[in-house]
Design a protein around this motif. Sequence first.
Motif, short mmCIF file in Angstrom:
data_model
loop_
_atom_site.label_atom_id
_atom_site.label_comp_id
_atom_site.label_asym_id
_atom_site.label_seq_id
_atom_site.Cartn_x
_atom_site.Cartn_y
_atom_site.Cartn_z
N GLU A 280 -0.27 -9.08 -25.21
CA GLU A 280 -0.16 -7.91 -24.34
C GLU A 280 -1.49 -7.18 -24.16
O GLU A 280 -1.55 -6.15 -23.49
N ILE A 281 -2.56 -7.70 -24.73
CA ILE A 281 -3.88 -7.04 -24.63
C ILE A 281 -4.41 -7.15 -23.21
O ILE A 281 -4.43 -8.24 -22.63
N THR A 282 -4.84 -6.02 -22.69
CA THR A 282 -5.41 -6.01 -21.34
C THR A 282 -6.81 -5.39 -21.32
O THR A 282 -7.50 -5.48 -20.31
N THR A 283 -7.23 -4.77 -22.42
CA THR A 283 -8.56 -4.16 -22.46
C THR A 283 -9.29 -4.56 -23.73
O THR A 283 -8.67 -4.97 -24.72
N GLU A 284 -10.60 -4.42 -23.69
CA GLU A 284 -11.41 -4.72 -24.86
C GLU A 284 -11.11 -3.75 -26.00
O GLU A 284 -11.11 -4.13 -27.17
N GLN B 141 -8.19 -2.42 -26.70
CA GLN B 141 -6.95 -2.86 -27.35
C GLN B 141 -7.24 -4.04 -28.27
O GLN B 141 -6.69 -4.13 -29.37
N GLU B 142 -8.10 -4.94 -27.84
CA GLU B 142 -8.46 -6.09 -28.66
C GLU B 142 -9.16 -5.64 -29.94
O GLU B 142 -8.83 -6.09 -31.03
#
Length: 87
Positions: free
Chosen positions: A28-32, A34-35
């Motif tokens: 579900e990660i969409t941004t750096e 969030q990662e």
Amino acid sequence: MNCSTFRTHWVNYTDLSSYNDYLLAAGEITTEQQEQALVVEMLQQYCDRVAWYSTAGYSVVIRNIIHYNNLHLKEDLTLSTLAAAST
């Protein structure tokens, strides 16, 4: 917490619920950001487990028995088996 402070440890890899949670979260990660947050959380949980399962305070004999137990959880363990594993 600094994981490198724990020299001898065993981490319980049989608890895969958090592993599955991480897989779902990674999908579900969409941004750096969030990662990076997920990586930090995973590292923190790893450090917590290292601290929890650390055997650094035990004698070599007891550490050997603990490690043997952890590697042979599904087997029948006897006192004589553990005694042999302690050497």
